[in-house]
Design an enzyme around this catalytic site. Structure first.
Site, PDB file in Angstrom:
ATOM      1  N   ASP A  30       0.858  -1.192   0.000  1.00  0.00           N
ATOM      2  CA  ASP A  30       0.000   0.000   0.000  1.00  0.00           C
ATOM      3  C   ASP A  30       0.892   1.239   0.000  1.00  0.00           C
ATOM      4  O   ASP A  30       1.919   1.290   0.691  1.00  0.00           O
ATOM      5  CB  ASP A  30      -0.903  -0.004   1.243  1.00  0.00           C
ATOM      6  CG  ASP A  30      -2.041   0.988   1.117  1.00  0.00           C
ATOM      7  OD1 ASP A  30      -3.200   0.550   1.053  1.00  0.00           O
ATOM      8  OD2 ASP A  30      -1.778   2.210   1.084  1.00  0.00           O
ATOM      9  N   HIS A  46     -10.962  -7.046 -13.087  1.00  0.00           N
ATOM     10  CA  HIS A  46     -11.629  -5.933 -12.410  1.00  0.00           C
ATOM     11  C   HIS A  46     -12.957  -6.402 -11.837  1.00  0.00           C
ATOM     12  O   HIS A  46     -13.968  -6.478 -12.536  1.00  0.00           O
ATOM     13  CB  HIS A  46     -11.842  -4.765 -13.379  1.00  0.00           C
ATOM     14  CG  HIS A  46     -12.437  -3.560 -12.715  1.00  0.00           C
ATOM     15  ND1 HIS A  46     -11.675  -2.551 -12.179  1.00  0.00           N
ATOM     16  CD2 HIS A  46     -13.730  -3.228 -12.471  1.00  0.00           C
ATOM     17  CE1 HIS A  46     -12.467  -1.644 -11.638  1.00  0.00           C
ATOM     18  NE2 HIS A  46     -13.726  -2.026 -11.813  1.00  0.00           N
ATOM     19  N   ASN A  84     -12.861  -2.951   2.480  1.00  0.00           N
ATOM     20  CA  ASN A  84     -13.810  -1.847   2.598  1.00  0.00           C
ATOM     21  C   ASN A  84     -14.815  -1.929   1.453  1.00  0.00           C
ATOM     22  O   ASN A  84     -14.454  -2.271   0.326  1.00  0.00           O
ATOM     23  CB  ASN A  84     -13.067  -0.506   2.554  1.00  0.00           C
ATOM     24  CG  ASN A  84     -12.186  -0.301   3.766  1.00  0.00           C
ATOM     25  OD1 ASN A  84     -12.587  -0.609   4.883  1.00  0.00           O
ATOM     26  ND2 ASN A  84     -10.975   0.179   3.553  1.00  0.00           N
ATOM     27  N   HIS A  93     -11.808  -1.306  -7.212  1.00  0.00           N
ATOM     28  CA  HIS A  93     -11.306  -2.599  -7.702  1.00  0.00           C
ATOM     29  C   HIS A  93     -11.049  -3.385  -6.420  1.00  0.00           C
ATOM     30  O   HIS A  93     -10.232  -2.953  -5.590  1.00  0.00           O
ATOM     31  CB  HIS A  93     -10.036  -2.378  -8.526  1.00  0.00           C
ATOM     32  CG  HIS A  93      -9.417  -3.611  -9.109  1.00  0.00           C
ATOM     33  ND1 HIS A  93      -9.004  -3.663 -10.434  1.00  0.00           N
ATOM     34  CD2 HIS A  93      -9.102  -4.797  -8.562  1.00  0.00           C
ATOM     35  CE1 HIS A  93      -8.467  -4.853 -10.668  1.00  0.00           C
ATOM     36  NE2 HIS A  93      -8.506  -5.565  -9.538  1.00  0.00           N
ATOM     37  N   HIS A  95     -10.024  -5.128  -3.272  1.00  0.00           N
ATOM     38  CA  HIS A  95      -8.688  -5.330  -2.702  1.00  0.00           C
ATOM     39  C   HIS A  95      -8.827  -5.711  -1.241  1.00  0.00           C
ATOM     40  O   HIS A  95      -9.661  -5.178  -0.512  1.00  0.00           O
ATOM     41  CB  HIS A  95      -7.817  -4.077  -2.859  1.00  0.00           C
ATOM     42  CG  HIS A  95      -8.478  -2.813  -2.420  1.00  0.00           C
ATOM     43  ND1 HIS A  95      -9.428  -2.159  -3.177  1.00  0.00           N
ATOM     44  CD2 HIS A  95      -8.355  -2.089  -1.276  1.00  0.00           C
ATOM     45  CE1 HIS A  95      -9.845  -1.091  -2.534  1.00  0.00           C
ATOM     46  NE2 HIS A  95      -9.210  -1.023  -1.365  1.00  0.00           N
TER      47      HIS A  95
END
Ligand code: 5GP
Ligand code: ZN
Length: 106
Positions: A30, A46, A84, A93, A95
């Site tokens: 990140d 995606h 989230n 997208h 994650h």
């Protein structure tokens, strides 16, 4: 998805060192880490919603996360996996945040 930042990372349009890669999944650090280890584990395709993941991709993500927990030596030190969604996410997208070491209640 042309304008998706994570699709650009998957395609190599934005150079990024991957901590893990297989046919379905990549993982990378990140850009704003909240823990000493803070990785984003993402499907190559995606997918926007956690609930749209098929079984194959789901298993690939779980397998990648397990390997990364071992690689980063987080077992026993504490890790957190979070997704989230529902408007709480910045990037649409899918994650998985993998963070550690983390203590209880942190
Ligand atoms: P979200 O709030 O959508 O769950 O989290 C998105 C995460 O992606 C954030 O933690 C943010 O720091 C990270 N991020 C956003 N853009 C980039 C980028 O271009 N490269 C990397 N490595 N991380 C990013
Ligand atoms: Zn994307």
């Amino acid at each position: 998805m042309e304008d998706c930042i994570f699709c650009k990372i998957v395609r190599g349009d934005i150079p990024k060192e991957f901590d893990y890669e297989d046919d379905e999944v990549v993982a990378f650090a990140d850009i704003h880490p909240l823990s000493p280890v803070h990785l984003l584990v993402i499907p190559k395709k995606h997918i926007e919603d956690f609930f749209h993941v098929d079984d194959k991709t789901h298993m690939a993500i779980a397998n990648a996360i397990k390997k990364l927990i071992d690689k980063k030596e987080l077992m026993g030190k504490g890790y957190r996996i979070s997704v989230n969604g529902g408007g709480a996410q910045d990037v649409n997208h899918l994650h998985f945040h993998l963070r550690g070491p983390v203590g209880r209640g942190e």
